[in-house]
Design an enzyme around this catalytic site. Structure first.
Site, PDB file in Angstrom:
ATOM      1  N   ARG A 136       0.873  -1.117   0.056  1.00 59.84           N
ATOM      2  CA  ARG A 136       0.105   0.129  -0.022  1.00 59.84           C
ATOM      3  C   ARG A 136       0.888   1.268  -0.005  1.00 59.84           C
ATOM      4  O   ARG A 136       0.541   2.238  -0.619  1.00 59.84           O
ATOM      5  CB  ARG A 136      -0.969   0.046   1.173  1.00 59.84           C
ATOM      6  CG  ARG A 136      -1.779   1.250   1.190  1.00 59.84           C
ATOM      7  CD  ARG A 136      -2.959   1.368   2.102  1.00 59.84           C
ATOM      8  NE  ARG A 136      -2.981   0.226   3.250  1.00 59.84           N
ATOM      9  CZ  ARG A 136      -2.119   0.230   4.385  1.00 59.84           C
ATOM     10  NH1 ARG A 136      -1.735   1.415   4.540  1.00 59.84           N
ATOM     11  NH2 ARG A 136      -2.390  -0.401   5.268  1.00 59.84           N
ATOM     12  N   TYR A 188     -16.009  17.953 -15.196  1.00 56.16           N
ATOM     13  CA  TYR A 188     -16.666  16.493 -15.255  1.00 56.16           C
ATOM     14  C   TYR A 188     -17.833  16.302 -14.033  1.00 56.16           C
ATOM     15  O   TYR A 188     -17.275  16.679 -12.913  1.00 56.16           O
ATOM     16  CB  TYR A 188     -15.240  15.610 -14.897  1.00 56.16           C
ATOM     17  CG  TYR A 188     -15.548  14.341 -15.061  1.00 56.16           C
ATOM     18  CD1 TYR A 188     -15.762  13.444 -15.918  1.00 56.16           C
ATOM     19  CD2 TYR A 188     -15.154  13.261 -13.817  1.00 56.16           C
ATOM     20  CE1 TYR A 188     -15.882  12.020 -15.944  1.00 56.16           C
ATOM     21  CE2 TYR A 188     -15.684  12.121 -13.473  1.00 56.16           C
ATOM     22  CZ  TYR A 188     -16.071  11.405 -14.872  1.00 56.16           C
ATOM     23  OH  TYR A 188     -16.231   9.963 -14.900  1.00 56.16           O
ATOM     24  N   ASP A 244      -7.051  20.041 -13.789  1.00 61.58           N
ATOM     25  CA  ASP A 244      -7.618  18.590 -14.092  1.00 61.58           C
ATOM     26  C   ASP A 244      -7.045  18.566 -15.656  1.00 61.58           C
ATOM     27  O   ASP A 244      -7.570  19.321 -16.578  1.00 61.58           O
ATOM     28  CB  ASP A 244      -8.984  18.420 -14.068  1.00 61.58           C
ATOM     29  CG  ASP A 244      -9.426  16.813 -14.624  1.00 61.58           C
ATOM     30  OD1 ASP A 244      -8.438  16.264 -15.262  1.00 61.58           O
ATOM     31  OD2 ASP A 244     -10.282  16.366 -14.076  1.00 61.58           O
ATOM     32  N   LYS A 266      -7.892   7.927 -19.320  1.00 61.76           N
ATOM     33  CA  LYS A 266      -8.326   8.210 -20.769  1.00 61.76           C
ATOM     34  C   LYS A 266      -7.206   8.303 -21.652  1.00 61.76           C
ATOM     35  O   LYS A 266      -6.532   7.060 -21.843  1.00 61.76           O
ATOM     36  CB  LYS A 266      -8.754   9.644 -20.549  1.00 61.76           C
ATOM     37  CG  LYS A 266      -9.784   9.783 -19.233  1.00 61.76           C
ATOM     38  CD  LYS A 266     -11.284   9.082 -19.344  1.00 61.76           C
ATOM     39  CE  LYS A 266     -11.868   9.005 -18.321  1.00 61.76           C
ATOM     40  NZ  LYS A 266     -12.250  10.127 -17.612  1.00 61.76           N
TER      41      LYS A 266
HETATM   42  C1  PLP Z   1     -12.797  10.683 -16.364  1.00 64.46           C
HETATM   43  C2  PLP Z   1     -12.430  11.851 -15.719  1.00 64.46           C
HETATM   44  C3  PLP Z   1     -12.282  11.639 -14.628  1.00 64.46           C
HETATM   45  C4  PLP Z   1     -12.490  10.713 -13.310  1.00 64.46           C
HETATM   46  O1  PLP Z   1     -11.522   9.622 -13.664  1.00 64.46           O
HETATM   47  P1  PLP Z   1     -11.673   8.327 -13.254  1.00 64.46           P
HETATM   48  O2  PLP Z   1     -10.589   7.695 -13.773  1.00 64.46           O
HETATM   49  O3  PLP Z   1     -13.009   7.787 -14.187  1.00 64.46           O
HETATM   50  O4  PLP Z   1     -11.963   8.133 -11.830  1.00 64.46           O
HETATM   51  C5  PLP Z   1     -11.739  13.079 -13.971  1.00 64.46           C
HETATM   52  N1  PLP Z   1     -11.762  14.270 -15.019  1.00 64.46           N
HETATM   53  C6  PLP Z   1     -12.083  14.199 -16.105  1.00 64.46           C
HETATM   54  C7  PLP Z   1     -11.887  15.418 -16.911  1.00 64.46           C
HETATM   55  C8  PLP Z   1     -12.470  12.954 -16.533  1.00 64.46           C
HETATM   56  O5  PLP Z   1     -12.631  12.803 -17.907  1.00 64.46           O
END
Ligand code: PLP
Length: 382
Positions: A46, A98, A170, A195
């Site tokens: 962890r 998001y 982000d 992504k």
């Molecule tokens: C998908 C996404 C998230 C969340 O990410 P996960 O890996 O699905 O938890 C946060 N911000 C943006 C812009 C996203 O596209």
């Protein structure tokens, strides 16, 4: 080292015990110690795992940071960032974000005393007037989702610094190939590596990158203390995905630009949202802070109904109807009934997210085939 070399080499050495060129998947929970406290830097998985360490070092290099801290998902990474705050503190966030980030801020942290306000950041002066004494984190997402607005990162982080407020960007939609927010004054960069970084729609992972040692130490503590860590197999898959990040994002940008130009001339289409179009309201800021315009395109129809969007979604063959983005395959989605279903309709309308708005994540297929697929699906309209 330049970016295209970093994706392959930064932080990555052949495995010292075998020479394996690919980072091994260290599927182990614990590590044998020679004597109590006498270990090789790893005690319990962890806290640290060698596959994860390599991924974190690679991500830190890609974002021009010094440290990356990996989590089990993008939202787990956001959860850790918000845990840097305390009750009474406020997050001032962009209003076009998001849906899952909105939900985490509102439904999990607000009952615990950390509040969130959602405002436009498109005009930095208007934004600055929104800051309150309790504002402790400014949350920037750019390009925004799904309207693909561009927030001027340097302008907003400059304002934040003046007020001694921490900033986090982000960077999921742009990926570090197109945009490196730490260079533009951000304290933290967050990724849903699910992504573009992973790029093959096969694993979920998140990360926060910084060059601030104090923030890195606190996030590292939260990573171990709260325990929302990614597994070694997922770290391996994201590392493998990153090796082609530059090639994939480059092709996605080229394809998206062609699709946006085609949409612009289609008689059924009302609005096309793509930062690469000179007509896009924040095209100049995109040109200033990004090295390309990305693979995401949104558009809506003159017949602005959920039904017209659903009609098109039913009829594409190469564009698969699915949530998520950033994979090699093209995806199509309807934010109002999918990713942004958790955002109230009133909030959606306020940002221009209409009932017929469609968002596509353009993959790395041949653009002629992708356009032909949309053309055929659009012919089912009316
Ligand atoms: C998908 C996404 C998230 C969340 O990410 P996960 O890996 O699905 O938890 C946060 N911000 C943006 C812009 C996203 O596209």
């Amino acid at each position: 080292m330049k970016f295209n070399t970093k994706v392959i080499h930064a932080g990555i050495e052949p495995d010292p015990s075998t020479g394996a060129i690919m980072t091994p998947i260290f599927q182990t929970t614990t590590y044998v110690q020679a004597a109590p406290g006498d270990h090789k830097g790893y005690e319990y998985a962890r806290a640290r795992n060698p596959t994860r360490t390599v991924l974190e070092n690679n991500l830190a290099a890609l974002e021009n940071g010094t440290q990356a801290i990996a989590f089990g998902s993008g939202l787990a990474a956001l959860d850790a960032v918000i845990k840097l705050l305390k009750p009474g503190d406020e997050i001032l966030s962009t209003d076009d974000l998001y849906g899952g980030s909105f939900r985490l801020m509102k439904r999990i942290f607000e009952p615990l005393g950390i509040t969130s306000r959602f405002v436009s950041m498109l005009d930095p002066a208007v934004f600055e007037a929104q800051i309150k004494p309790e504002t402790k984190l400014i949350w920037i997402e750019t390009p925004t989702n799904p309207m693909l607005n561009i927030i001027d990162i340097e302008a907003i982080t400059g304002i934040a610094r003046k007020h001694s407020i921490m900033t986090c960007v982000d960077n999921t939609f742009a990926s570090p190939y197109l945009q490196t927010p730490l260079d533009l004054g951000a304290d933290l960069v967050l990724h849903s590596a699910t992504k573009y970084l992973g790029g093959h729609s096969d694993s979920i992972l998140g990360a926060v990158v910084t060059k601030n040692q104090e923030l890195a130490d606190r996030l590292r503590f939260i990573q171990n203390a709260s325990g929302a860590i990614p597994g070694p197999m997922d770290c391996f898959l994201i590392l493998r995905g990153i090796k082609t990040l530059h090639l994939r994002v480059q092709r996605a940008c080229e394809n998206a630009a062609q699709i946006a130009a085609w949409l612009l001339n289609h008689p059924a289409v009302a609005n096309v949202y793509y930062p690469g179009l000179p007509s896009h309201p924040s095209h100049d800021i995109a040109k200033k802070q990004m090295r390309g315009f990305g693979g995401m395109v949104s558009f809506d129809f003159k017949t602005d109904t959920t039904e017209s969007a659903h009609q098109v979604l039913k009829n594409t063959k190469l564009f698969s109807l699915a949530e998520s983005l950033g994979g090699v395959e093209s995806l199509i989605g309807h934010p109002a009934t999918m990713t942004h279903g958790s955002l109230p309709r009133e909030q959606r309308q306020k940002i221009g997210l209409t009932d017929s708005l469609i968002r596509v994540s353009v993959g790395v297929e041949d653009s002629d085939d992708l356009i032909a697929d949309l053309e055929k699906a659009f012919s089912s309209l009316n």
